[in-house]
Motif scaffolding. Structure first.
Motif, PDB file in Angstrom:
ATOM      1  N   MET A 262       0.916  -1.088   0.118  1.00 29.09           N
ATOM      2  CA  MET A 262       0.040  -0.074   0.102  1.00 29.09           C
ATOM      3  C   MET A 262       0.783   1.169  -0.029  1.00 29.09           C
ATOM      4  O   MET A 262       1.903   1.293   0.740  1.00 29.09           O
ATOM      5  CB  MET A 262      -0.899   0.106   1.311  1.00 29.09           C
ATOM      6  N   PRO A 263       0.720   2.229  -0.938  1.00 23.82           N
ATOM      7  CA  PRO A 263       1.495   3.228  -1.064  1.00 23.82           C
ATOM      8  C   PRO A 263       1.296   4.314   0.216  1.00 23.82           C
ATOM      9  O   PRO A 263       0.040   4.177   0.779  1.00 23.82           O
ATOM     10  CB  PRO A 263       0.986   4.024  -2.210  1.00 23.82           C
ATOM     11  N   SER A 264       2.185   5.169   0.553  1.00 20.35           N
ATOM     12  CA  SER A 264       1.871   6.190   1.683  1.00 20.35           C
ATOM     13  C   SER A 264       0.847   7.150   1.322  1.00 20.35           C
ATOM     14  O   SER A 264       0.439   7.546   0.096  1.00 20.35           O
ATOM     15  CB  SER A 264       3.242   6.765   1.946  1.00 20.35           C
ATOM     16  N   ALA A 265       0.553   7.796   2.329  1.00 20.29           N
ATOM     17  CA  ALA A 265      -0.466   8.899   2.075  1.00 20.29           C
ATOM     18  C   ALA A 265      -0.028   9.908   1.479  1.00 20.29           C
ATOM     19  O   ALA A 265      -0.531  10.506   0.418  1.00 20.29           O
ATOM     20  CB  ALA A 265      -1.083   9.327   3.561  1.00 20.29           C
ATOM     21  N   GLU A 266       1.103  10.125   1.420  1.00 12.83           N
ATOM     22  CA  GLU A 266       1.899  11.229   0.591  1.00 12.83           C
ATOM     23  C   GLU A 266       2.000  10.770  -0.621  1.00 12.83           C
ATOM     24  O   GLU A 266       1.756  11.686  -1.797  1.00 12.83           O
ATOM     25  CB  GLU A 266       3.269  11.412   1.297  1.00 12.83           C
ATOM     26  N   SER A 267       2.381   9.504  -0.875  1.00 19.16           N
ATOM     27  CA  SER A 267       2.720   9.072  -2.136  1.00 19.16           C
ATOM     28  C   SER A 267       1.198   8.769  -3.086  1.00 19.16           C
ATOM     29  O   SER A 267       0.962   9.487  -4.217  1.00 19.16           O
ATOM     30  CB  SER A 267       2.860   7.463  -2.516  1.00 19.16           C
ATOM     31  N   THR A 268       0.136   8.668  -2.343  1.00 21.35           N
ATOM     32  CA  THR A 268      -1.370   8.690  -2.986  1.00 21.35           C
ATOM     33  C   THR A 268      -1.891  10.174  -3.058  1.00 21.35           C
ATOM     34  O   THR A 268      -2.390  10.142  -4.307  1.00 21.35           O
ATOM     35  CB  THR A 268      -2.107   7.941  -1.836  1.00 21.35           C
TER      36      THR A 268
END
Length: 394
Positions: A262-268
């Motif tokens: 799962m990508p990080s919140a920042e990446s998303t």
């Protein structure tokens, strides 16, 4: 009554409209359409894959329409707002076999008033449907673009066996061998064919939205370990080199598999090719329909029930102009060892190009839509010139 008519508006560019076309091989087919403002345009049909929808073409449709094409992208049988298909695991698989999916495509272009269209373009599992469209009805589908899933040709018939002792059909040992590896594994297509696969994803612990976010991320160029290369053979040792979204850990569901990436919140938040507001449309549609319709397509393949029907075209090739487009970071090009090479050598006799687009994983038309639009328009021009150069035949 078609309850899909009351669903929320789809977040589309202003030049694309959503509509329904009735009585398409038993379906009420939901279609996205661009370039509809004037009659007499050449037509291009776009076929999505799994787990996507007609919505996956939203970024390339305006460019094709602006270039003068009438562009049609349906939610295929089993997907989205198209209705008339059986969602039961124990329902009739016949409706989801490849030849019937070709019949869906044929019925749709005929409903729009076309005896032939300039191109059928398929991505992922839609690539298989597009390939069979071009193979079975080259008079209708005058060129084909295969995206992210190469085509090896029809299954071969047994040959020169009349005087040979009969050989029993061997079970593919690769699944047993995958399960016996030091790190036990299983192939995703066979997992997708199980009764529990739909519930695993529909009721994913992280929710459908986060499941899809992780799934799309894991198979995209954003996941930095996507560095594909050709595999040497269809064997457990070679297949185990594939990422876990293709060759899963034996005890894991797909929801568990992708949750680990799962990508990080920042990446998303930084994602430009699939921002959360667009992913929300996918997740809302799959929360409503489940995943079963798309999974039935996999069952048709893994069951072997329809191989004999496909053998009707044994030895035939795709003889209309063709091309292949995939992401450079997409393992889909190589997941079936030897198929990428066979497509170019024997399955497609008029292959005008193979393009691996840098900066794209599996979702090439969403990750790099400008490049894909350019390649599609380039191919359509080349294909038209290629057809024009043909000697006249009655």
């Amino acid at each position: 009554m078609n309850t899909t008519r009351t669903l929320p508006t789809i977040p589309l560019p202003a030049t694309i409209r959503s509509r329904f076309v009735e009585d398409i091989n038993g379906l009420s087919m939901h279609v996205l359409e661009a370039g509809f403002e004037s009659k007499g345009r050449p037509c291009v049909l776009l076929l999505h894959g799994f787990p996507e929808l007609a919505f996956s073409w939203r970024k390339v449709m305006p460019a094709l329409a602006e270039a003068g094409y009438h562009v049609i992208a349906p939610d295929q049988r089993g997907y989205g707002r198209t209705t008339g298909w059986d969602a039961r695991y124990d329902g009739d698989l016949n409706a989801f076999r490849l030849t019937n999916l070709v019949r869906d495509a044929l019925g749709l272009v005929s409903a729009f008033g076309y005896r032939s269209i300039d191109a059928v373009v398929g991505h992922d599992f839609g690539s298989s449907v597009a390939a069979w469209c071009a193979l079975i009805r080259p008079d209708v589908f005058r060129s084909v673009v295969l995206m992210s899933a190469p085509f090896a040709g029809p299954p071969p018939l047994a040959f020169d066996t009349a005087d040979a002792p009969p050989k029993p059909k061997r079970e593919d040992p690769v699944h047993r061998e995958l399960a016996a590896l030091p790190r036990p594994r299983k192939h995703y297509q066979w997992y997708y064919s199980t009764r529990e696969a739909n519930a695993d994803m529909l009721h994913a612990p992280q929710g459908v939205h986060d499941f899809l976010r992780a799934y799309y991320h894991h198979k995209s160029a954003d996941w930095k370990d996507n560095k594909p290369y050709p595999l040497q053979s269809w064997s457990a040792g070679e297949l185990a080199k594939l990422p876990t979204y293709y060759v899963m850990d034996l005890a894991s569901s797909m929801a568990e598999t992708v949750a680990a990436e799962m990508p990080s919140a920042e990446s998303t938040a930084a994602n430009q090719w699939l921002p959360d507001r667009e992913l929300a449309f996918y997740s809302a549609e799959y929360e409503r329909t489940g995943f079963r319709g798309g999974l039935q397509w996999y069952r048709c393949g893994t069951s072997g029930l329809f191989t004999a029907e496909l053998e009707t075209w044994s030895g035939r090739s795709i003889d209309v102009p063709s091309c292949f487009i995939s992401g450079k970071q997409d393992w889909g090009t190589y997941q079936r060892p030897g198929v990428f090479e066979a497509m170019q050598a024997t399955a497609c006799t008029r292959m005008l190009g193979c393009h691996l687009v840098d900066g794209a994983g599996h979702w090439v038309q969403q990750e790099q839509p400008n490049q894909v639009s350019r390649l599609l328009l380039q191919f359509l021009k080349q294909a038209a010139e290629n057809v024009a150069d043909e000697p006249f035949s009655a």
